[in-house]
Design an enzyme around this catalytic site. Structure first.
Site, PDB file in Angstrom:
ATOM      1  N   CYS A   2     -25.385  22.842 -25.147  1.00 21.46           N
ATOM      2  CA  CYS A   2     -26.528  22.318 -23.640  1.00 21.46           C
ATOM      3  C   CYS A   2     -27.146  20.863 -24.276  1.00 21.46           C
ATOM      4  O   CYS A   2     -28.085  20.532 -25.296  1.00 21.46           O
ATOM      5  CB  CYS A   2     -27.303  23.464 -23.485  1.00 21.46           C
ATOM      6  SG  CYS A   2     -26.844  25.117 -23.323  1.00 21.46           S
ATOM      7  N   ARG A  27     -22.893  15.246 -26.991  1.00 20.40           N
ATOM      8  CA  ARG A  27     -22.871  16.835 -26.802  1.00 20.40           C
ATOM      9  C   ARG A  27     -22.156  17.418 -26.747  1.00 20.40           C
ATOM     10  O   ARG A  27     -22.270  18.768 -27.919  1.00 20.40           O
ATOM     11  CB  ARG A  27     -24.740  17.369 -26.811  1.00 20.40           C
ATOM     12  CG  ARG A  27     -25.954  16.654 -27.755  1.00 20.40           C
ATOM     13  CD  ARG A  27     -27.393  16.984 -26.705  1.00 20.40           C
ATOM     14  NE  ARG A  27     -26.870  18.231 -27.472  1.00 20.40           N
ATOM     15  CZ  ARG A  27     -27.880  17.797 -28.682  1.00 20.40           C
ATOM     16  NH1 ARG A  27     -28.425  16.653 -29.035  1.00 20.40           N
ATOM     17  NH2 ARG A  27     -28.480  18.980 -29.006  1.00 20.40           N
ATOM     18  N   TRP A  75     -22.973  23.990 -22.325  1.00 21.22           N
ATOM     19  CA  TRP A  75     -22.119  24.365 -23.182  1.00 21.22           C
ATOM     20  C   TRP A  75     -21.521  25.823 -23.124  1.00 21.22           C
ATOM     21  O   TRP A  75     -22.684  26.667 -23.765  1.00 21.22           O
ATOM     22  CB  TRP A  75     -22.671  23.722 -24.374  1.00 21.22           C
ATOM     23  CG  TRP A  75     -21.018  24.001 -25.709  1.00 21.22           C
ATOM     24  CD1 TRP A  75     -20.333  23.153 -25.705  1.00 21.22           C
ATOM     25  CD2 TRP A  75     -20.937  24.955 -26.467  1.00 21.22           C
ATOM     26  NE1 TRP A  75     -18.744  23.460 -26.438  1.00 21.22           N
ATOM     27  CE2 TRP A  75     -19.209  24.808 -26.903  1.00 21.22           C
ATOM     28  CE3 TRP A  75     -21.886  25.920 -26.818  1.00 21.22           C
ATOM     29  CZ2 TRP A  75     -18.813  25.766 -27.871  1.00 21.22           C
ATOM     30  CZ3 TRP A  75     -20.970  26.722 -27.815  1.00 21.22           C
ATOM     31  CH2 TRP A  75     -19.373  26.676 -28.140  1.00 21.22           C
ATOM     32  N   ASN A 101     -32.523  25.700 -22.723  1.00 20.32           N
ATOM     33  CA  ASN A 101     -31.026  25.456 -24.035  1.00 20.32           C
ATOM     34  C   ASN A 101     -31.253  26.477 -25.105  1.00 20.32           C
ATOM     35  O   ASN A 101     -32.871  26.725 -25.683  1.00 20.32           O
ATOM     36  CB  ASN A 101     -31.400  24.249 -25.297  1.00 20.32           C
ATOM     37  CG  ASN A 101     -30.858  23.012 -24.428  1.00 20.32           C
ATOM     38  OD1 ASN A 101     -30.520  23.632 -23.199  1.00 20.32           O
ATOM     39  ND2 ASN A 101     -31.189  21.819 -24.947  1.00 20.32           N
ATOM     40  N   GLY A 102     -30.412  27.009 -25.524  1.00 21.26           N
ATOM     41  CA  GLY A 102     -30.538  28.016 -26.802  1.00 21.26           C
ATOM     42  C   GLY A 102     -30.041  29.593 -26.339  1.00 21.26           C
ATOM     43  O   GLY A 102     -28.949  29.912 -25.239  1.00 21.26           O
ATOM     44  N   GLU A 487     -12.016  18.618 -45.374  1.00 19.43           N
ATOM     45  CA  GLU A 487     -12.542  17.144 -44.325  1.00 19.43           C
ATOM     46  C   GLU A 487     -11.646  16.695 -43.205  1.00 19.43           C
ATOM     47  O   GLU A 487     -11.424  16.601 -42.035  1.00 19.43           O
ATOM     48  CB  GLU A 487     -13.306  16.322 -44.702  1.00 19.43           C
ATOM     49  CG  GLU A 487     -13.762  14.639 -44.043  1.00 19.43           C
ATOM     50  CD  GLU A 487     -14.271  15.797 -42.310  1.00 19.43           C
ATOM     51  OE1 GLU A 487     -14.926  16.992 -42.085  1.00 19.43           O
ATOM     52  OE2 GLU A 487     -14.664  14.856 -41.699  1.00 19.43           O
ATOM     53  N   LYS A 491     -10.837  16.852 -39.536  1.00 18.40           N
ATOM     54  CA  LYS A 491     -10.244  15.715 -38.519  1.00 18.40           C
ATOM     55  C   LYS A 491      -9.345  16.208 -37.750  1.00 18.40           C
ATOM     56  O   LYS A 491      -9.283  15.922 -36.458  1.00 18.40           O
ATOM     57  CB  LYS A 491     -10.647  14.742 -39.078  1.00 18.40           C
ATOM     58  CG  LYS A 491     -11.536  14.191 -39.591  1.00 18.40           C
ATOM     59  CD  LYS A 491     -12.735  13.889 -38.722  1.00 18.40           C
ATOM     60  CE  LYS A 491     -13.920  15.105 -38.429  1.00 18.40           C
ATOM     61  NZ  LYS A 491     -15.016  15.559 -39.408  1.00 18.40           N
ATOM     62  N   GLU A 494      -9.324  19.061 -34.950  1.00 23.32           N
ATOM     63  CA  GLU A 494     -10.237  18.745 -34.432  1.00 23.32           C
ATOM     64  C   GLU A 494     -10.388  17.923 -32.914  1.00 23.32           C
ATOM     65  O   GLU A 494      -9.839  17.652 -31.907  1.00 23.32           O
ATOM     66  CB  GLU A 494     -11.582  19.030 -34.651  1.00 23.32           C
ATOM     67  CG  GLU A 494     -12.378  17.836 -35.232  1.00 23.32           C
ATOM     68  CD  GLU A 494     -13.604  17.824 -35.545  1.00 23.32           C
ATOM     69  OE1 GLU A 494     -14.650  18.607 -35.329  1.00 23.32           O
ATOM     70  OE2 GLU A 494     -14.318  17.094 -37.047  1.00 23.32           O
ATOM     71  N   HIS A 510       0.241  30.571 -55.361  1.00 22.11           N
ATOM     72  CA  HIS A 510      -0.583  31.282 -55.101  1.00 22.11           C
ATOM     73  C   HIS A 510      -0.294  32.186 -53.485  1.00 22.11           C
ATOM     74  O   HIS A 510      -1.037  32.512 -52.986  1.00 22.11           O
ATOM     75  CB  HIS A 510      -2.454  31.855 -54.897  1.00 22.11           C
ATOM     76  CG  HIS A 510      -2.424  31.050 -57.108  1.00 22.11           C
ATOM     77  ND1 HIS A 510      -1.593  31.447 -57.825  1.00 22.11           N
ATOM     78  CD2 HIS A 510      -3.085  29.702 -57.697  1.00 22.11           C
ATOM     79  CE1 HIS A 510      -1.722  31.112 -59.311  1.00 22.11           C
ATOM     80  NE2 HIS A 510      -2.392  29.817 -58.962  1.00 22.11           N
ATOM     81  N   LYS A 618     -21.018  18.380 -30.129  1.00 22.33           N
ATOM     82  CA  LYS A 618     -22.058  17.535 -31.566  1.00 22.33           C
ATOM     83  C   LYS A 618     -22.995  18.269 -31.972  1.00 22.33           C
ATOM     84  O   LYS A 618     -22.758  18.420 -33.137  1.00 22.33           O
ATOM     85  CB  LYS A 618     -22.307  16.390 -30.732  1.00 22.33           C
ATOM     86  CG  LYS A 618     -22.862  15.506 -31.851  1.00 22.33           C
ATOM     87  CD  LYS A 618     -21.418  14.746 -32.596  1.00 22.33           C
ATOM     88  CE  LYS A 618     -21.959  14.002 -32.908  1.00 22.33           C
ATOM     89  NZ  LYS A 618     -21.085  13.784 -34.581  1.00 22.33           N
TER      90      LYS A 618
END
Ligand code: M6R
Length: 623
Positions: A2, A27, A75, A101-102, A487, A491, A494, A510, A618
């Site tokens: 948000c 964001r 969001w 926000n929160g 990583e 990438k 996402e 394994h 973000k």
């Protein structure tokens, strides 16, 4: 996640709100809205599900004049993405409008109380709406907007950044926060701004005030701003900070996407960081760190989330190899799930691009209470993390990272960790100076080799597109390139939304190998170093089971090239027989680049929203 914006001044608030919301789009959000105090004495709220353009269309059809306004990108956490759940929310009598926000942890209790005792009807499913009603009741009881806010912060529990406007107090915006950031922007024409992310203010001012937890700020139409301590309710003199972020970061500079621009910015950022920290006499300097911070420590604990965590994994290897100090690394969210064992001899290294990731901040706060020393590696000097780490900040100087997928922050974080590892090795005399000098010299080649790698982008694009219809990928690496496999897989998933899993190559036998067949292309990182042959074996084992085999190899490679179906070649790093032990030490800076690029190109080819992938934000400001 948000975003909050606000404007109070002599101009048309709506224009400022929309421009600022535009900046906050990066964001991640699923609805947006504005509330304007209109000259006819009413608060007009306009909100829309979906992209900001939906809101812009609505405001164009129904333009609202007014000098005071607040805006929000939401969001969804509590309540689905919808017009109704979008912010701002108003009290039942439309006396006050808020953006939040929160998460309000005790919202169920508060909601029940408001319904039972005050017969309030809720319009939305959000937790945030309780704040509007609580403020509405305080105003009804005769309190000013400021005092209403001071009263309700004793009732709400959780994390919040809040902005509110009221008909009752029409020349004011009220702000407060707790465990979520909000800043005031001081304009040149006695106009004032607010935002939960200072990036939204860059176009208007570089003078900001960061509100501290439970402070309440009153922004006035005459340009006055007053800040109060939430506990004592006394006025305090806030500290004005100068924003040093570069507005150019908010421009695509001719690239199709921010992501591609940011991938290509990496060599220049590494060059800049090297120039900043490695002096001509090869001395490493961290002028921003209190000298005592790195002394008298016997243990390091690294924490972060997502990409920052993977940079930390590589940092652990660099720190242990060079400084010979035991390093633990843990996801911030997992640290929060158990007792954090630290003391005053522990250095906690918190890595966060945004400096606002809730899990990381909470883990850091817990460790600080137990006496640990804090070193923050962040991109935002105006962030909460940076404020917590006064005298312990290493800024990665990458410029604002707009694309949700982290790329340039990753390599910049890694470099800072490498420099820190060398510096600690010097302080603790853990390696001979010739070795450390050799490493420092080698670092200087990195930007050039990174540039040469990025120059091969088109080839990488051509080689990955034939795999566009695959449903799952496996990425493998060992040692310094194990975190790169993780990583790279992050990438890939996402951006392309294709199931991609990263494994330590040695773990394949394994269990994970059970998933391998001709439908699971396996990408191995096969750069020279002590684990090259073992990783190649793992790659061949997957190939034997039918997996199409891909790999990142260097130009000098002879063996892997013959085994693999598709190779992403990178330039070879300089090699010294004398310093063979460091052969794969710098390879992550190079191997990660083709992985970033193939994720980008495949996602772009598949028509995905490259800069703002679905469901992602973000900066993850809730736990
Ligand atoms: O701002 P931070 O570095 O604390 O963010 C941590 C993660 O949320 C972030 O790296 C996330 O994993 C990115 N989407 C990765 O591309």
């Amino acid at each position: 996640m948000c975003g909050i914006v606000g404007y109070i001044g002599q101009d048309n608030a709506l224009d400022y709100l929309i421009n600022s919301l535009r900046v906050l789009e990066y964001r991640g959000y699923d609805s947006s809205g504005v509330a304007i105090y209109s000259p006819d004495g009413h608060i007009k709220i306009i909100k829309a599900k979906g992209k900001l353009n939906n809101l812009i269309e609505l405001t164009a059809r129904n333009p609202q004049k007014g000098k005071i306004g607040i805006g929000h990108t939401r969001w969804a956490t509590q309540g689905i993405p919808s017009d109704i759940n979008a912010h701002p929310h108003a009290s039942s009598d439309s006396e006050v409008a808020i953006v939040h926000n929160g998460i309000i942890n005790n919202f169920h209790e508060l909601k029940e109380e408001l319904i039972k005792n005050f017969k309030i009807t809720f319009a939305s499913d959000t937790d945030s709406e309780v704040i509007a009603h609580l403020l509405g009741l305080e105003l009804k009881a005769g309190f000013s907007l400021k005092n209403s806010m001071l009263n309700i912060i004793n009732k709400i529990k959780g994390s919040y950044a809040l902005a509110a406007i009221s008909k009752n107090d029409p020349n004011t915006i009220i702000l407060t926060c707790h465990d979520a950031p909000i800043v005031i922007g001081i304009g040149k024409e006695k106009d004032l701004f607010c935002a939960s992310d200072s990036a939204a203010l860059l176009q208007y001012t570089d003078q900001i005030i960061r509100l501290k937890d439970r402070q309440v700020a009153e922004l006035k139409l005459n340009g006055e701003y007053l800040v109060f301590d939430g506990k004592t309710q006394k006025q305090i003199t806030p500290q004005i900070q100068v924003l040093n972020a570069d507005p150019v970061s908010l421009d695509k500079a001719g690239y199709k996407h921010f992501l591609l621009k940011e991938i290509n910015e990496q060599p220049a950022i590494i060059r800049k960081l090297l120039a900043h920290h490695v002096k001509d006499n090869l001395k490493i300097e961290f002028a921003e760190l209190k000298p005592e911070l790195l002394k008298d420590i016997n243990r390091i604990l690294i924490c972060g989330c997502g990409t920052a965590f993977y940079a930390g994994m590589i940092g652990k290897l660099a720190l242990e190899t060079l400084a010979k100090i035991p390093v633990e690394i843990e996801f911030a969210s997992e640290l929060l799930a158990r007792e954090i064992l630290v003391d005053e001899k522990t250095l906690i290294i918190a890595i966060s691009q945004s400096g606002e990731t809730a899990d990381t901040l909470l883990a850091v706060k817990t460790a600080l209470k137990k006496g640990a020393k804090l070193l923050a590696i962040t991109n935002r000097s105006d962030s909460t993390l940076s404020a917590l780490a006064e005298g312990g900040n290493i800024l990665i100087q990458a410029g604002i990272e707009v694309s949700v997928a982290a790329t340039k922050s990753f390599t910049a974080q890694m470099l800072c960790l490498y420099l820190l590892a060398i510096n600690l090795a010097e302080i603790h005399n853990s390696l001979p100076s010739e070795k450390l000098n050799w490493l420092k010299n080698e670092l200087r080649y990195l930007p050039q080799i990174m540039e040469q790698t990025l120059a091969r982008s088109e080839t990488y694009r051509e080689k990955i597109l034939p795999y566009a219809q695959q449903k799952a990928f496996v990425f493998l690496g060992r040692n310094f390139n194990y975190p790169i496999a993780l990583e790279g897989a992050l990438k890939f998933k996402e951006l392309t939304y294709i199931q991609t899993t990263g494994y330590a190559a040695g773990e394949m036998k394994h269990g994970p190998i059970a998933t391998i067949d001709e439908t699971t292309p396996t990408l191995s990182i096969l750069l020279p170093g002590s684990t090259y042959h073992k990783t190649l074996h793992n790659c061949i084992e997957a190939k034997t089971r039918g997996a199409p085999s891909l790999g990142v190899i260097d130009d000098l490679d002879k063996s892997a090239r013959q085994e693999l179906d598709t190779v992403f070649e990178v330039p070879a790093l300089p090699f010294s027989e004398e310093y063979k032990e460091f052969q794969d030490f710098f390879s992550p800076f190079i191997s990660v680049l083709p992985l970033q690029l193939i994720a980008y190109y495949l996602a772009e080819h598949l028509g995905k929203d490259v800069d703002q992938p679905r469901n992602l934000a973000k900066s993850v400001t809730v736990e």
